[in-house]
Design an enzyme around this catalytic site. Structure first.
Site, mmCIF file in Angstrom:
data_model
loop_
_atom_site.group_PDB
_atom_site.id
_atom_site.type_symbol
_atom_site.label_atom_id
_atom_site.label_comp_id
_atom_site.label_asym_id
_atom_site.label_seq_id
_atom_site.Cartn_x
_atom_site.Cartn_y
_atom_site.Cartn_z
ATOM 1 N N VAL A 64 -31.770 5.328 -45.817
ATOM 2 C CA VAL A 64 -31.481 3.964 -45.382
ATOM 3 C C VAL A 64 -30.887 4.061 -43.980
ATOM 4 O O VAL A 64 -29.945 4.825 -43.770
ATOM 5 C CB VAL A 64 -30.492 3.257 -46.342
ATOM 6 C CG1 VAL A 64 -30.133 1.872 -45.844
ATOM 7 C CG2 VAL A 64 -31.077 3.173 -47.750
ATOM 8 N N HIS A 70 -23.942 6.219 -43.918
ATOM 9 C CA HIS A 70 -23.305 6.315 -45.230
ATOM 10 C C HIS A 70 -22.784 7.731 -45.463
ATOM 11 O O HIS A 70 -23.420 8.702 -45.105
ATOM 12 C CB HIS A 70 -24.222 5.871 -46.370
ATOM 13 C CG HIS A 70 -25.594 6.464 -46.390
ATOM 14 N ND1 HIS A 70 -26.585 6.134 -45.493
ATOM 15 C CD2 HIS A 70 -26.149 7.359 -47.232
ATOM 16 C CE1 HIS A 70 -27.689 6.797 -45.786
ATOM 17 N NE2 HIS A 70 -27.441 7.561 -46.833
#
Length: 137
Positions: free
Chosen positions: A93, A97
């Site tokens: 993605v 993160h």
């Protein structure tokens, strides 16, 4: 809907199992965990990679990751944790993160997921000098 899945999670457009949230950071269970309890920690602002992260978001992002890593033992019985970030390559993605994965001895995770190598004579010094020249060390 927002641009990427994690922005959608931040906006409440996609439901997930949130374990920590404040104004700047959201942490939630990875839907495809390496081990059960695998958490993703993200800035609420859209930031694609670690080099893109504004300096003022470094402390809240890593404080949340640290807090979650510390919770792995009491909450899940983990003996430790694996904390990692991918930048572009292997980043499924396009939103920064931090993976916080619970670990126990004998859990089957062995080292890193890529082949290791060695430096030839003089090569380590060359790589260090090249990086230091860009970092103005």
């Amino acid at each position: 809907m927002s641009a990427d899945l994690f922005c959608q999670i931040v906006a409440g457009e996609v439901e997930t199992q949130i374990v920590w949230r404040d104004r700047l950071v959201v942490a939630f269970l990875d839907h495809r965990p390496l081990f059960k309890g695998h958490v993703l920690v993200i800035p609420t602002a859209h930031v694609e990679t670690l080099p893109d992260l504004p300096a003022e978001l470094i402390p809240p992002l890593f404080a949340a990751a640290q807090r979650i890593a510390a919770a792995m033992g009491p909450a899940l019985g983990a003996e430790g944790s694996f904390v990692a970030i991918n930048n572009v390559v292997s980043q499924s993605v396009p939103h920064l993160h931090v993976h916080v994965v619970p670990r126990t001895k004998g859990d089957g995770l062995r080292g890193f997921f890529w082949p290791r190598t060695r430096y030839a004579a003089g090569e380590a010094e060359d790589y260090a000098a090249r990086l230091a020249s860009v970092l103005d060390v």
